[in-house]
Design a protein around this motif. Structure first.
Motif, short mmCIF file in Angstrom:
data_model
loop_
_atom_site.label_atom_id
_atom_site.label_comp_id
_atom_site.label_asym_id
_atom_site.label_seq_id
_atom_site.Cartn_x
_atom_site.Cartn_y
_atom_site.Cartn_z
N LYS A 117 0.83 -1.21 0.00
CA LYS A 117 0.00 0.00 0.00
C LYS A 117 0.87 1.26 0.00
O LYS A 117 0.68 2.18 0.81
CB LYS A 117 -0.95 0.00 1.20
N PRO A 128 2.32 4.84 -1.08
CA PRO A 128 1.70 6.07 -1.62
C PRO A 128 2.08 6.26 -3.09
O PRO A 128 3.23 6.03 -3.49
CB PRO A 128 2.30 7.18 -0.74
N GLU A 129 1.12 6.71 -3.87
CA GLU A 129 1.36 6.88 -5.30
C GLU A 129 2.46 7.89 -5.59
O GLU A 129 3.22 7.74 -6.54
CB GLU A 129 0.06 7.32 -5.99
N ASP A 130 2.54 8.95 -4.74
CA ASP A 130 3.53 9.99 -5.02
C ASP A 130 4.97 9.51 -4.81
O ASP A 130 5.92 10.22 -5.16
CB ASP A 130 3.26 11.22 -4.16
N LYS A 131 5.14 8.32 -4.24
CA LYS A 131 6.48 7.78 -4.03
C LYS A 131 6.83 6.71 -5.05
O LYS A 131 7.89 6.08 -4.95
CB LYS A 131 6.62 7.22 -2.60
#
Length: 877
Positions: free
Chosen positions: A342, A344-347
């Motif tokens: 899970k 984070p998308e920004d990473k």
């Protein structure tokens, strides 16, 4: 008696230029000048005797006489040391060292008559003794610390001495003093520990940190801080102004290695070392990716288990995992792991975010992916192909039984303890990765016979079995003379078993008929021309060498250990794909069960192959060699951890007879019989000790409460007589004491005791214990090494390379420091001076008591002792 104001300082300083005037005025100010001159006269006499005589024993005898006469032996010894002619010589052969050593021996002897130690051993005396060791004779430091009792609560008055060195930036002396005096807590790590790190004085650092877990943790946290990605070490060095900084040892890689070693040594929890945990996790991840994508040597399930263990809940490593998978062109696996954690998308990088979107709708986020499975099948062979290339289990899978209940366990023990069986034994435990510091435990044990294989689920059984149940594992299988057990590298299995269940160590010390095939293979392979049968008809055409049977598909890592031995015996290696599985996870996969079962069963086949080869080649080798107790010895890390905690590690270099403190009514050996005698029966206690009995003898002044206390703590039988017996009997019970008739002579008393408790004394039991300290731990040394130790006295440096090599041999083999003539681990001095030179050519071996350092040897006294105890011995022919 003159008062303190009558002390003639000028005259004293003139006559005693080496003695501290302040100390003398404080300590001896109340002494008459005549008494001080007597000290000076005695000092001159002892020095003259020392220089004139080769035999130093009369000097020490005279010195002891002066000690008995002195009102303050401690002050007298400090005077003698200050007045000695060789105080500046840093050797153990000096007059000053001999004086201090003999004083230490005298204090523990029956001649010591010090009654008012508090008045004699004042802070002023202690400080002057400390000054002698630090400023003049550092070799004596440990001896003076002990003799003058410098390490104790309330010794903070010695802090100014350390701080004077600190002001001069002499960090060696600061660390040595603060560490030995136990005053580390009065200094911050920046004052002493950090300078030692910057100067690369790491051995001194570890000595300084011993026994202080608080500072150990702070130092490791400091090192972890240095491992931070953007940390600037140059700024630290500039701010502290430490001289002689070793910048070449302050690279991040070197610091990281030091931090990892200390974290492991001090067992520092993960939360204190986040940078180290991340670095180790990243290293483990790179290793696993190599095993998965380059070597192709891990099964999918095993690889997934390993990755989860290595990555844990560290987000930095999780992100690195998905990025690295993308670098290996496995974008689907990268996306599935990203969804599993899970992240984070920004990473995430754009390609991974896009792959995640494609997988999100309607798909399970478990990392056990179709992608992994498909990729694995693409890169490796089919199941049939795997069977063709790897050695497989020659027993139907239905013959494998999982033992996971108390009932099944006892059925298993009953089946495996039948006389005449040969059993293959192996064990598995969860592998340790960079981000895990917890103690490993045994998870699975495999026991294989020719027609059945038992897998003991140690994780499940641990919650349902009692200690008495586990003891059956040792007594019914490993210690059963009617059963033979086979292992491979079995020392590690036994170590892990005992680490998980420490109470099994003592019974496993009596292990029987256990054969380590790793050691036996070295003998068979060395003598045999070829182990492997003709397998050319079974091998595929892609073999590199038809005679060797080595398949080019297998990496070099597979060509070692048990897998390589199986290949040499049967032409195919083992499939080690499940080796790094999470063996604590339940239920086990089918592939894990098959892997574990084969590892135990193949040992039976290998042993049969060895027997066949030995008969065919007519080899003169022992096919059933006894397993040594090497597994029971403390590892180097165990010893280092013991020293770090500031207590001596358990001695395991010498085998001790098993002890059974409770009388069971059956015949026993002297070493199993443990007694305690009161003062009135001291003679009986000494005679029992001479027969090999573990005899604790009370000292003068010890009351019966002491006997009761020791009896309960150490489970000893109390031997007593007269009215004392009734009181003891009422407190410990009739089964834990024995009445000795004090009207009988010792010769009759010892017969009564040994007969009552059915103790069988043999010739080898006579004088098997140290008569001084009761220990039965001895280090056996050849006569030529004892002779060299005698020649080595007084020399601080090796004379040549041969001497240096011999010193290393003595340290590695016997744990003896030849320069200090003591045992390295305990610091116990070896009483080498008690060995007469004339006996060296007559005796083959000497025996050194590990506990007190006294030296013994076989001689005419042995025959005399055997004759003395002939009436209690059952002599063996």
């Amino acid at each position: 008696m003159s008062g303190k104001d009558d002390f003639d300082s000028d005259a004293f300083k003139k006559n005693n230029p080496k003695v501290s005037l302040g100390w003398a005025a404080t300590v001896m100010g109340n002494e008459e000048e005549k008494a001080m001159q007597q000290w000076k006269t005695k000092s001159d006499e002892l020095k003259e005797m020392w220089q004139e005589r080769k035999d130093k024993s009369p000097v020490m005898s005279q010195f002891r006489h002066y000690l008995i006469e002195s009102n303050n032996p401690y002050s007298f010894v400090v005077f003698l040391l200050n007045d000695s002619h060789d105080l500046h010589v840093h050797k153990t052969s000096t007059y000053s060292y001999a004086i201090c050593k003999e004083f230490d021996n005298w204090l523990s002897s029956h001649q010591c008559n010090v009654r008012n130690k508090g008045q004699c051993l004042t802070p002023e005396v202690k400080l002057e003794a400390l000054n002698i060791a630090v400023r003049y004779h550092s070799v004596m430091l440990q001896l003076i610390l002990k003799t003058f009792e410098l390490r104790h609560k309330g010794n903070e008055y010695m802090l100014p001495e350390i701080k004077r060195f600190l002001e001069k930036k002499k960090f060696n002396e600061c660390a040595m003093l603060a560490g030995n005096l136990g005053l580390q807590d009065h200094f911050t790590i920046e004052e002493i520990a950090v300078p030692l790190i910057l100067q690369n004085k790491l051995n001194l650092l570890e000595t300084y940190l011993r026994g202080h877990p608080g500072q150990q943790t702070e130092v490791v946290r400091f090192l972890d801080q240095l491992c931070e990605k953007n940390y600037r070490i140059n700024n630290l060095v500039s701010s502290l102004e430490i001289p002689d900084v070793k910048m070449n040892h302050l690279q991040r890689k070197s610091i990281s290695k030091l931090a990892i070693r200390l974290a492991k040594l001090y067992e520092i929890p993960n939360e204190f070392i986040p940078n180290i945990v991340t670095a180790r996790g990243l290293g483990a991840l790179r290793f696993l990716l190599y095993k998965r994508y380059t070597e192709n040597s891990l099964a999918p399930g095993s690889w997934e288990d390993s990755v989860k263990n290595a990555v844990g809940d560290n987000e930095t490593i999780q992100i690195e995992l998905v990025e690295q998978l993308m670098c290996y062109n496995d974008i689907k696996a990268s996306a599935r792991w990203a969804l599993f954690y899970k992240l984070p998308e920004d990473k995430l990088s754009p390609p991974i975010r896009e792959a995640c979107k494609q997988l999100t709708e309607g798909l399970d986020s478990s990392p056990a992916t179709e992608s992994v499975g498909e990729s694995w099948e693409d890169e490796l062979m089919s199941v049939d192909g795997m069977d063709a290339q790897y050695y497989k289990l020659n027993l139907d899978i239905s013959r494998i039984q999982m033992v996971d209940s108390k009932e099944k366990y006892h059925e298993c023990i009953s089946c495996l303890s039948k006389p005449g069986l040969t059993i293959g034994v192996d064990s598995e435990w969860k592998p340790s990765f960079g981000n895990t510091y917890g103690a490993q435990r045994i998870a699975l044990m495999q026991f294989a016979t020719l027609d059945k294989i038992f897998l003991l689920d140690m994780i499940t059984l641990d919650s349902v079995l009692l200690e008495t149940d586990w003891m059956l594992l040792a007594s019914a299988i490993f210690c059963n003379e009617d059963v033979a057990t086979l292992g491979y590298g079995f020392d590690s299995d036994l170590k892990m078993l005992v680490s998980t269940y420490p109470f099994l160590k003592e019974p496993l010390m009596r292990i029987k008929r256990t054969i380590d095939l790793e050691k036996l293979a070295a003998k068979v392979i060395d003598k045999a021309i070829t182990l492997m049968p003709d397998t050319s008809r079974d091998l595929e055409e892609d073999l590199e060498d038809q005679d060797s049977g080595i398949n080019i598909r297998f990496q070099a890592t597979e060509q070692r250990g048990l897998s390589e031995l199986v290949r040499q015996c049967f032409g195919k290696p083992l499939n080690k794909g499940e080796q790094m599985s999470d063996w604590e996870k339940r239920p086990l996969r089918t592939t894990q069960v098959q892997y574990a079962a084969l590892d135990a069963y193949v040992l039976l086949e290998i042993y049969d192959r060895f027997i066949e080869i030995a008969r065919r080649e007519k080899m003169d080798i022992d096919l059933a060699p006894s397993l040594t107790v090497k597994w029971s010895k403390d590892s180097k890390l165990d010893k280092m951890r013991a020293r770090a905690k500031n207590y001596p590690p358990t001695k395991s270099t010498v085998t001790q007879k098993p002890e059974n403190a409770i009388y069971l009514g059956s015949e026993m050996e002297p070493g199993q019989f443990r007694v305690i005698t009161d003062v009135m029966l001291k003679g009986l206690g000494k005679q029992l000790r001479n027969c090999g009995v573990d005899a604790y003898i009370l000292n003068e002044g010890d009351d019966l409460n002491k006997a009761v206390e020791v009896s309960r703590q150490e489970k000893r039988i109390i031997l007593s007589s007269g009215t004392s017996y009734q009181m003891i009997c009422s407190r410990v019970g009739v089964d834990n004491c024995f009445y000795v008739e004090n009207t009988k002579q010792v010769k009759e008393q010892i017969v009564n005791v040994l007969q009552h408790f059915k103790v069988k004394v043999r010739k080898e039991d006579i004088l098997s214990r140290c008569q001084v300290c009761n220990s039965n731990f001895f280090q056996k040394l050849p006569s030529q090494d004892v002779k060299r130790l005698l020649e080595r006295r007084g020399q601080t440096d090796a004379q040549n390379q041969a001497w240096e090599d011999w010193e290393k041999h003595m340290a590695a083999t016997y744990g003896i420091d030849c320069r200090s003539l003591s045992f390295e681990e305990t610091g116990i001095d070896i009483m080498i001076d008690t060995v007469p030179l004339k006996i060296l050519g007559r005796v083959e071996f000497f025996y050194i008591c590990v506990k007190c350092g006294k030296i013994f040897w076989d001689g005419p006294h042995m025959s005399t002792a055997c004759e003395q105890f002939a009436h209690v011995m059952n002599l063996q022919s």
